[in-house]
Design a protein around this motif. Sequence first.
Motif, short mmCIF file in Angstrom:
data_model
loop_
_atom_site.label_atom_id
_atom_site.label_comp_id
_atom_site.label_asym_id
_atom_site.label_seq_id
_atom_site.Cartn_x
_atom_site.Cartn_y
_atom_site.Cartn_z
N GLU A 171 0.81 -1.22 0.00
CA GLU A 171 0.00 0.00 0.00
C GLU A 171 0.85 1.27 0.00
OE1 GLU A 171 -0.28 -2.52 1.97
OE2 GLU A 171 -2.34 -3.29 1.93
N GLY A 173 3.33 2.09 -1.79
CA GLY A 173 3.69 2.59 -3.10
C GLY A 173 2.51 2.95 -3.99
N ARG A 174 1.30 2.75 -3.48
CA ARG A 174 0.11 3.04 -4.28
C ARG A 174 -0.32 4.49 -4.08
NH1 ARG A 174 -2.77 -2.53 -2.28
NH2 ARG A 174 -1.46 -3.97 -3.50
N TRP A 176 -2.56 7.78 -3.33
CA TRP A 176 -3.64 8.13 -2.42
C TRP A 176 -4.16 9.51 -2.80
CZ3 TRP A 176 -5.18 5.53 2.32
CH2 TRP A 176 -4.57 4.29 2.49
N GLY A 206 2.18 8.18 -2.52
CA GLY A 206 2.21 6.97 -1.70
C GLY A 206 2.04 7.31 -0.24
#
Length: 240
Positions: A171, A173-174, A176, A206
């Motif tokens: 999560e 590196g995803r 937001w 991220g």
Amino acid sequence: MGNMTQKRRRMTWIRGARCLVLLAGLLALGAAVAAGQQVLARAVFDGDTLALADGRHVRLAGIDCPELGRDGRPDQYYAARARQRLEELALGEPLALEPAPRPRDRFGRTLAVLRRQDGTSLNAALVREGLAFVYTVPGEWPELARELVAAQVEALDARRGFWARILTLPEAGRPWVGNARSLRAFPAGSPEARSVAAKNRVALAGLEEVFRHGFCPARHVSPWPVERGGARPAPAPRAP
């Protein structure tokens, strides 16, 4: 005769100066007492909540900690460590309590900063050590928010405490989306992220960007993992 008069004047001046120094000290002490009530902690429930000897329950303002598991649920990662550290910081010495502008939360707990005798803020210390993260309300206590975000950036840079693992999660590196109005963040593409008004929308690459800019994932989309094995300290007392 002239020498005696000069000596008397000098002694009078010295006594006056001493009185002024004493008065300044008393005024400073009075200001310190007025700025923070002197309290004693009786018990620690988790990393950000404790009970005082006078019966009040205090929620440390501006921060949040991983949650201890209840009713058979596992602890979140670092929850027990955060509680243990708050015990070390809070128990056994007088603390100065500085109430928040909003004096109570929705559970009736006192919102405050607690300081040790050396001036150390427990709120900031937990953030700086990577045991708590910033969870503020926009505009509510700007001086505290600035102090806490600076402490959080320091912890992130050093990868202290839970950050060493949290920032390696998938999560992290995803992308937001932050809501500048609430300072909460949501996974990009989620219904909550799409509902953020354009004027309040902040793209965040991220999790590290989320926390560096003072945002915090909303509780219901928190990516926080559970604790993986290992010994746990004695069970925390339950808040009545």
